[in-house]
Motif scaffolding. Structure first.
Motif, short mmCIF file in Angstrom:
data_model
loop_
_atom_site.label_atom_id
_atom_site.label_comp_id
_atom_site.label_asym_id
_atom_site.label_seq_id
_atom_site.Cartn_x
_atom_site.Cartn_y
_atom_site.Cartn_z
N ILE A 1 2.86 -11.00 2.69
CA ILE A 1 3.92 -9.81 3.18
C ILE A 1 3.03 -8.46 2.90
O ILE A 1 2.29 -8.31 2.04
CB ILE A 1 4.96 -9.88 2.06
CG1 ILE A 1 5.58 -11.21 2.12
CG2 ILE A 1 5.84 -8.70 2.38
CD1 ILE A 1 6.80 -11.38 1.20
N ILE A 2 3.27 -7.75 4.03
CA ILE A 2 2.24 -6.52 4.21
C ILE A 2 3.20 -5.33 4.06
O ILE A 2 4.08 -5.22 5.01
CB ILE A 2 1.51 -6.35 5.46
CG1 ILE A 2 0.53 -7.61 5.19
CG2 ILE A 2 0.70 -4.98 5.49
CD1 ILE A 2 -0.68 -7.91 6.56
N ASP A 3 3.41 -4.48 3.09
CA ASP A 3 4.01 -3.43 3.05
C ASP A 3 3.40 -2.09 2.83
O ASP A 3 2.88 -1.72 1.67
CB ASP A 3 5.13 -3.68 1.73
CG ASP A 3 6.25 -2.55 1.49
OD1 ASP A 3 6.21 -1.82 2.38
OD2 ASP A 3 6.93 -2.82 0.61
N THR A 4 3.26 -1.37 3.84
CA THR A 4 3.63 -1.39 5.38
C THR A 4 2.50 -1.81 6.27
O THR A 4 1.44 -1.36 6.12
CB THR A 4 4.47 -0.36 5.85
OG1 THR A 4 3.56 0.85 5.91
CG2 THR A 4 5.49 -0.04 4.83
N PHE A 5 2.86 -2.29 7.68
CA PHE A 5 2.07 -2.56 8.54
C PHE A 5 1.51 -1.25 9.13
O PHE A 5 0.34 -1.50 9.51
CB PHE A 5 3.06 -3.18 9.51
CG PHE A 5 2.25 -3.35 11.07
CD1 PHE A 5 1.23 -4.20 11.08
CD2 PHE A 5 2.65 -2.86 12.01
CE1 PHE A 5 0.48 -4.42 12.33
CE2 PHE A 5 2.05 -2.71 13.41
CZ PHE A 5 1.02 -3.61 13.50
N ASN B 1 0.93 -1.26 0.06
CA ASN B 1 -0.17 0.26 0.11
C ASN B 1 0.74 1.37 -0.01
O ASN B 1 0.46 2.29 0.42
CB ASN B 1 -0.82 -0.02 1.14
CG ASN B 1 -0.29 -0.26 2.60
OD1 ASN B 1 0.90 -0.29 2.65
ND2 ASN B 1 -1.21 -0.80 3.67
N GLU B 2 2.01 1.24 -0.68
CA GLU B 2 3.03 2.44 -0.66
C GLU B 2 3.46 2.62 -2.16
O GLU B 2 3.51 3.73 -2.27
CB GLU B 2 4.08 1.93 0.16
CG GLU B 2 3.97 2.21 1.56
CD GLU B 2 5.13 2.62 2.50
OE1 GLU B 2 6.34 2.34 2.17
OE2 GLU B 2 5.24 3.61 3.52
N LEU B 3 3.61 1.55 -3.05
CA LEU B 3 4.11 1.72 -4.14
C LEU B 3 3.18 1.11 -5.41
O LEU B 3 2.28 0.20 -5.14
CB LEU B 3 5.32 0.99 -4.49
CG LEU B 3 6.32 1.63 -3.42
CD1 LEU B 3 7.72 0.69 -3.74
CD2 LEU B 3 6.94 3.00 -4.04
N SER C 1 -2.69 3.69 -0.50
CA SER C 1 -3.29 4.53 0.67
C SER C 1 -3.50 3.64 1.71
O SER C 1 -3.28 2.43 1.72
CB SER C 1 -4.56 5.20 0.07
OG SER C 1 -5.47 4.16 -0.29
N TYR C 2 -4.22 4.06 2.77
CA TYR C 2 -4.47 3.31 3.73
C TYR C 2 -5.47 2.08 3.50
O TYR C 2 -6.25 2.32 2.46
CB TYR C 2 -4.84 3.98 5.14
CG TYR C 2 -3.84 5.10 5.62
CD1 TYR C 2 -3.19 4.43 6.91
CD2 TYR C 2 -3.48 6.25 5.40
CE1 TYR C 2 -2.22 5.19 7.50
CE2 TYR C 2 -2.68 6.91 5.91
CZ TYR C 2 -1.63 6.41 6.79
OH TYR C 2 -0.85 7.16 7.61
N ALA C 3 -5.30 1.25 4.12
CA ALA C 3 -6.32 -0.15 3.94
C ALA C 3 -7.04 -0.53 5.21
O ALA C 3 -6.53 -0.60 6.06
CB ALA C 3 -5.54 -1.48 3.28
N GLU C 4 -8.25 -0.70 5.00
CA GLU C 4 -9.20 -1.25 6.24
C GLU C 4 -8.69 -2.62 6.50
O GLU C 4 -8.50 -3.56 5.72
CB GLU C 4 -10.61 -1.28 5.80
CG GLU C 4 -11.07 0.32 5.69
CD GLU C 4 -11.20 1.13 6.83
OE1 GLU C 4 -11.17 0.54 8.12
OE2 GLU C 4 -11.52 2.24 6.60
#
Length: 211
Positions: free
Chosen positions: A122-126, A70-72, A99-102
């Protein structure tokens, strides 16, 4: 909770996805300050797991991987994977977002992908996951409650998490766990912390502190 005694036999033959680093049904944090290689390392690790390629000379049990970024943008992630010069099959799944994710939406993704045979997420970013209320990253109780949400997902879906997070700018801090931003509940709640030790974003070499 399940009871057991000292003589209960557990099957530990497939305990590790990456030997001595990433266990199944665990949470691993990859931490570094901005622009120090978290995404590059996460992609490298993810491709190795998905393809069954040894990671830093540690044996990998091939496991299907989802990379949630959720950054690139997707095109930038594709470029970075190509730079790795590693084979990456189309079984590895990527999600694009800037953007931010629910958290509730993340759970829907995990549930659907686990049903399709995916196990490692893999979560980029927490730090860009939104919850049902605002949580204070410096508050022990709040941080513990957030981590409990992820362990609940592990319990329900049998998944494994690798998450990117940031470290403090204070260079005098030497302990890996103390480098993690926020409450010590975060570093205390995860199974493994991989800290990137790199002086400058332009350095081509770096070391990893694994706790």
């Amino acid at each position: 909770m399940k009871s057991y005694n000292i003589n209960t036999e557990f099957d530990t033959s497939k305990k590790f996805i990456v030997d001595n680093i990433i266990a199944r049904k665990s949470i691993t944090l990859i931490v570094a300050s901005p622009k120090k290689g978290k995404t590059a390392l996460g992609l490298n690790l993810g491709v190795c797991i998905n393809e069954g390629i040894d990671f830093l000379e540690n044996k990998v049990d091939q496991t299907k991987v989802v990379y949630y970024c959720n950054e690139l943008s997707g095109s930038l992630i594709q470029e970075r994977v190509k730079y790795l010069d590693l084979p990456c099959s189309d079984t590895m799944k990527f999600y694009e977002g800037t953007s931010y994710a629910e958290f509730s939406d993340l759970e829907k993704i995990i549930k659907a992908d686990v049903e399709d045979g995916y196990e490692v997420f893999i979560i980029d970013t927490f730090s860009k996951i939104k919850y049902d209320r605002k949580y204070n990253a410096n508050d022990y109780s709040d941080t513990y409650e957030v981590m409990a949400k992820f362990y609940d997902l592990i319990e329900k879906y049998g998944c494994t998490f690798i998450m990117m997070y940031h470290t403090k700018k204070d260079t005098t801090v030497k302990s890996v766990s103390e480098k993690v931003i926020g409450s010590q509940a975060l570093s205390g709640s995860v199974d493994t912390i991989v800290a990137i030790d790199k002086v400058s974003e332009f350095d081509t070499e770096f070391s990893l502190d694994i706790t």
